[in-house]
Design an enzyme around this catalytic site. Sequence first.
Site, PDB file in Angstrom:
ATOM      1  N   ARG A 128      26.434  46.389  50.676  1.00 25.06           N
ATOM      2  CA  ARG A 128      27.095  46.122  52.014  1.00 25.06           C
ATOM      3  C   ARG A 128      26.127  45.825  53.187  1.00 25.06           C
ATOM      4  O   ARG A 128      26.170  44.910  53.997  1.00 25.06           O
ATOM      5  CB  ARG A 128      28.019  47.402  52.288  1.00 25.06           C
ATOM      6  CG  ARG A 128      29.154  47.584  51.727  1.00 25.06           C
ATOM      7  CD  ARG A 128      29.717  48.866  52.116  1.00 25.06           C
ATOM      8  NE  ARG A 128      31.082  49.411  51.511  1.00 25.06           N
ATOM      9  CZ  ARG A 128      31.226  50.044  50.409  1.00 25.06           C
ATOM     10  NH1 ARG A 128      29.998  50.589  49.719  1.00 25.06           N
ATOM     11  NH2 ARG A 128      32.397  50.494  49.560  1.00 25.06           N
ATOM     12  N   THR A 172      27.810  41.453  45.039  1.00 26.16           N
ATOM     13  CA  THR A 172      29.088  41.724  46.041  1.00 26.16           C
ATOM     14  C   THR A 172      29.597  40.330  46.169  1.00 26.16           C
ATOM     15  O   THR A 172      29.114  39.445  46.151  1.00 26.16           O
ATOM     16  CB  THR A 172      28.708  42.306  47.446  1.00 26.16           C
ATOM     17  OG1 THR A 172      27.392  41.775  47.880  1.00 26.16           O
ATOM     18  CG2 THR A 172      28.306  43.704  47.007  1.00 26.16           C
ATOM     19  N   HIS A 193      44.136  31.047  37.255  1.00 27.52           N
ATOM     20  CA  HIS A 193      43.662  31.315  38.316  1.00 27.52           C
ATOM     21  C   HIS A 193      42.929  33.009  38.462  1.00 27.52           C
ATOM     22  O   HIS A 193      43.678  34.012  38.326  1.00 27.52           O
ATOM     23  CB  HIS A 193      44.294  31.354  39.515  1.00 27.52           C
ATOM     24  CG  HIS A 193      43.635  31.622  41.002  1.00 27.52           C
ATOM     25  ND1 HIS A 193      44.117  32.724  41.999  1.00 27.52           N
ATOM     26  CD2 HIS A 193      42.499  31.032  41.377  1.00 27.52           C
ATOM     27  CE1 HIS A 193      43.210  32.536  42.770  1.00 27.52           C
ATOM     28  NE2 HIS A 193      42.379  31.745  42.804  1.00 27.52           N
ATOM     29  N   HIS A 210      35.525  30.530  49.488  1.00 23.65           N
ATOM     30  CA  HIS A 210      34.964  29.711  48.487  1.00 23.65           C
ATOM     31  C   HIS A 210      33.960  28.460  48.966  1.00 23.65           C
ATOM     32  O   HIS A 210      34.213  27.911  50.063  1.00 23.65           O
ATOM     33  CB  HIS A 210      35.944  29.168  47.647  1.00 23.65           C
ATOM     34  CG  HIS A 210      36.798  30.066  46.950  1.00 23.65           C
ATOM     35  ND1 HIS A 210      36.175  31.142  46.100  1.00 23.65           N
ATOM     36  CD2 HIS A 210      38.082  30.508  46.970  1.00 23.65           C
ATOM     37  CE1 HIS A 210      37.431  31.859  45.598  1.00 23.65           C
ATOM     38  NE2 HIS A 210      38.508  31.546  46.241  1.00 23.65           N
ATOM     39  N   ASP A 270      32.536  49.405  34.757  1.00 26.64           N
ATOM     40  CA  ASP A 270      33.091  50.524  35.544  1.00 26.64           C
ATOM     41  C   ASP A 270      34.172  50.097  36.266  1.00 26.64           C
ATOM     42  O   ASP A 270      34.845  50.744  36.908  1.00 26.64           O
ATOM     43  CB  ASP A 270      31.972  51.356  36.447  1.00 26.64           C
ATOM     44  CG  ASP A 270      31.487  50.341  37.735  1.00 26.64           C
ATOM     45  OD1 ASP A 270      31.892  48.976  37.560  1.00 26.64           O
ATOM     46  OD2 ASP A 270      31.214  50.777  38.781  1.00 26.64           O
ATOM     47  N   HIS A 275      30.259  51.511  41.822  1.00 24.71           N
ATOM     48  CA  HIS A 275      30.928  50.406  42.510  1.00 24.71           C
ATOM     49  C   HIS A 275      30.991  50.701  43.819  1.00 24.71           C
ATOM     50  O   HIS A 275      31.925  50.156  44.719  1.00 24.71           O
ATOM     51  CB  HIS A 275      32.261  49.984  41.810  1.00 24.71           C
ATOM     52  CG  HIS A 275      32.630  48.437  41.688  1.00 24.71           C
ATOM     53  ND1 HIS A 275      32.232  48.011  40.276  1.00 24.71           N
ATOM     54  CD2 HIS A 275      33.018  47.632  42.257  1.00 24.71           C
ATOM     55  CE1 HIS A 275      32.635  46.654  40.623  1.00 24.71           C
ATOM     56  NE2 HIS A 275      32.955  46.445  41.547  1.00 24.71           N
ATOM     57  N   ARG A 334      33.959  52.003  45.070  1.00 25.05           N
ATOM     58  CA  ARG A 334      35.156  51.474  45.133  1.00 25.05           C
ATOM     59  C   ARG A 334      36.012  51.521  43.620  1.00 25.05           C
ATOM     60  O   ARG A 334      36.866  50.562  43.556  1.00 25.05           O
ATOM     61  CB  ARG A 334      34.845  49.691  45.299  1.00 25.05           C
ATOM     62  CG  ARG A 334      34.269  49.659  46.719  1.00 25.05           C
ATOM     63  CD  ARG A 334      33.365  48.428  46.959  1.00 25.05           C
ATOM     64  NE  ARG A 334      34.104  47.176  47.091  1.00 25.05           N
ATOM     65  CZ  ARG A 334      34.756  46.607  48.074  1.00 25.05           C
ATOM     66  NH1 ARG A 334      34.619  47.264  49.162  1.00 25.05           N
ATOM     67  NH2 ARG A 334      35.176  45.155  47.989  1.00 25.05           N
ATOM     68  N   LYS A 342      47.264  42.307  53.967  1.00 20.79           N
ATOM     69  CA  LYS A 342      47.675  41.575  52.585  1.00 20.79           C
ATOM     70  C   LYS A 342      48.234  40.232  52.815  1.00 20.79           C
ATOM     71  O   LYS A 342      48.180  39.603  54.133  1.00 20.79           O
ATOM     72  CB  LYS A 342      49.060  42.523  52.122  1.00 20.79           C
ATOM     73  CG  LYS A 342      48.678  43.895  51.811  1.00 20.79           C
ATOM     74  CD  LYS A 342      49.876  44.643  51.188  1.00 20.79           C
ATOM     75  CE  LYS A 342      49.726  46.151  50.810  1.00 20.79           C
ATOM     76  NZ  LYS A 342      50.809  46.895  50.575  1.00 20.79           N
ATOM     77  N   GLY A 352      24.206  52.514  45.656  1.00 17.57           N
ATOM     78  CA  GLY A 352      25.352  53.293  46.050  1.00 17.57           C
ATOM     79  C   GLY A 352      24.724  54.154  47.076  1.00 17.57           C
ATOM     80  O   GLY A 352      24.108  55.292  46.990  1.00 17.57           O
ATOM     81  N   SER A 404      27.212  37.835  42.022  1.00 20.58           N
ATOM     82  CA  SER A 404      28.480  38.274  41.475  1.00 20.58           C
ATOM     83  C   SER A 404      29.075  37.348  41.013  1.00 20.58           C
ATOM     84  O   SER A 404      29.059  35.953  41.474  1.00 20.58           O
ATOM     85  CB  SER A 404      29.096  39.012  42.466  1.00 20.58           C
ATOM     86  OG  SER A 404      30.439  39.236  42.218  1.00 20.58           O
ATOM     87  N   TYR A 457      31.686  39.633  35.100  1.00 24.99           N
ATOM     88  CA  TYR A 457      32.950  40.370  34.720  1.00 24.99           C
ATOM     89  C   TYR A 457      33.445  39.504  33.225  1.00 24.99           C
ATOM     90  O   TYR A 457      33.446  38.272  33.452  1.00 24.99           O
ATOM     91  CB  TYR A 457      34.006  40.166  35.742  1.00 24.99           C
ATOM     92  CG  TYR A 457      33.774  41.015  37.083  1.00 24.99           C
ATOM     93  CD1 TYR A 457      33.746  42.544  36.881  1.00 24.99           C
ATOM     94  CD2 TYR A 457      33.380  40.564  38.052  1.00 24.99           C
ATOM     95  CE1 TYR A 457      33.810  43.278  37.897  1.00 24.99           C
ATOM     96  CE2 TYR A 457      33.345  41.372  39.282  1.00 24.99           C
ATOM     97  CZ  TYR A 457      33.397  42.751  39.146  1.00 24.99           C
ATOM     98  OH  TYR A 457      33.130  43.500  40.286  1.00 24.99           O
TER      99      TYR A 457
END
Length: 496
Positions: free
Chosen positions: A426, A194, A42, A65, A275, A368, A371, A289, A403, A222, A247
């Site tokens: 954003r 993003t 995953h 998702h 980066d 980024h 970030r 969390k 940015g 993304s 990625y």
Amino acid sequence: MPDTKQSPLIPASALADHATPSSAWIVLNNVIWDVTDFLPAHPGGAAVIMQYLGRDATAAYNEVHSESLVSRHLDSSKRIGLLDPDTLDAEWTALNAPPSSTTAAPPILKSTKPPLDAILNMHDFAAAAEATYSPKAWAFYSGAANDCLTHAANLVAWRDILLRPRVLTGVRNVSTKTRVLGADFSVPFFWAPTALARMAHPEGEKAIARGLAARGSSLCLSTNSSFSLQEVVAELPRDYPVMYQLYVNKDRAVTEAHLRGIAKLRPRAIVVTVDLPVVGKREADERIKTDVAIASADNLQQKVEPGKKVGGLARATGGFIDADLRWEDLAWLRGITDIPLFLKGIQSAADARRAYEAGCAGIYLSNHGGRAVDTAQPAIIVLLEIQAQCAWVLERMEVFVDGGVRRGTDVLKAMCLGASAVFLGRPFLYAVGYGQEGVEHAVDLLRDELETAMQMCGITELGQAHPGLVNTALVEGRVMREEGHPFARKIVRARL
């Protein structure tokens, strides 16, 4: 009614026997899936899934998702059947009730969201999003690394570059049209890659893509988007030009298979993010969390105490990224597809030169959105560094910048200093809170600001933009004019 021969009905009680890493079932949109073999693979790590073993994960899954995503990662043999609705007793309902949280924000009344015609700029969109998005979505979108110094510096850098208008040039008719990657667009600004736009709106990236295309802009989708590239391009006119951000996965075979599939859709560029070898510490995100009952993907058998927390959403969705990606790997990526390759996250003139030497079609200057590593320099400063050290790179490659872009004047400054196009992340995530209409409104606002800035500065086409229209004196002290420090040297201490 569902075909129970193809999708047998499974009683809810059966899931209790499949709630461990060695036999792991979850429910997604009434379908029971066997995720045992998928846990270690995953992209967000096993812990994200394991808190839902033997349970219904639909609400958490659908928040970020598309419903079709699971069927692209799991083959039909992992589809166990349909959850039998006649077996959902009080025990099942209690087990799958949303967890209570003492940190959850109180419900926001719909009336606190201003009408779209009251939104006058990108800052207004941000304020509306902060008032109406879930705490998790706002933390994930708005957060930045550590003390958020780079995030703040991104905004300040544009303000410190001043315009030097020219007058009496005749500016009645103005055009913001541009050509990027062989395609014509109405504006020179696009949506930056993003993740997880569905947290902002049920249609997420699909609504953003439609809104941008309706106004002659486009996007770089993304890898971590809520909807796949295939789903997004299906919303657009045939062969509409888009880009795709990649990625690289720790499992190179996964990346190669994924990239071959993406190549069939023929995006105009593959934009490889370089980066973020590891996910930065984003404290706002990590304060919200996820409770887990058993261990992380690194040690599936290790027991943890109930209530133990895992990292924020950013780390959960970025755990698959290959931290060992190197310059020599670019040849491998270029060998998979002939689609032009860009590097996203270039932060020095030295790496801009090296990207050109490595055969990249373009570079994307970015930190980024603040970030990645905190205190990294803003992309517009990197653009000036390239101008100072190797301006020829700007003539031989497409150069994108993002940015802190919030105004049409920011877009104009970037174009004056040699950017091919400007990206915003954003602001469009905040605009899509109003759906496609919000995205269209955001483009209209930025285009109006850009047109006005161009006319005020005495130009009517973007091709007329040049460095003489900007005063960079306030930021020139931050620009490195040569590789290496101007006076400090590396200290190698003698062994005594």
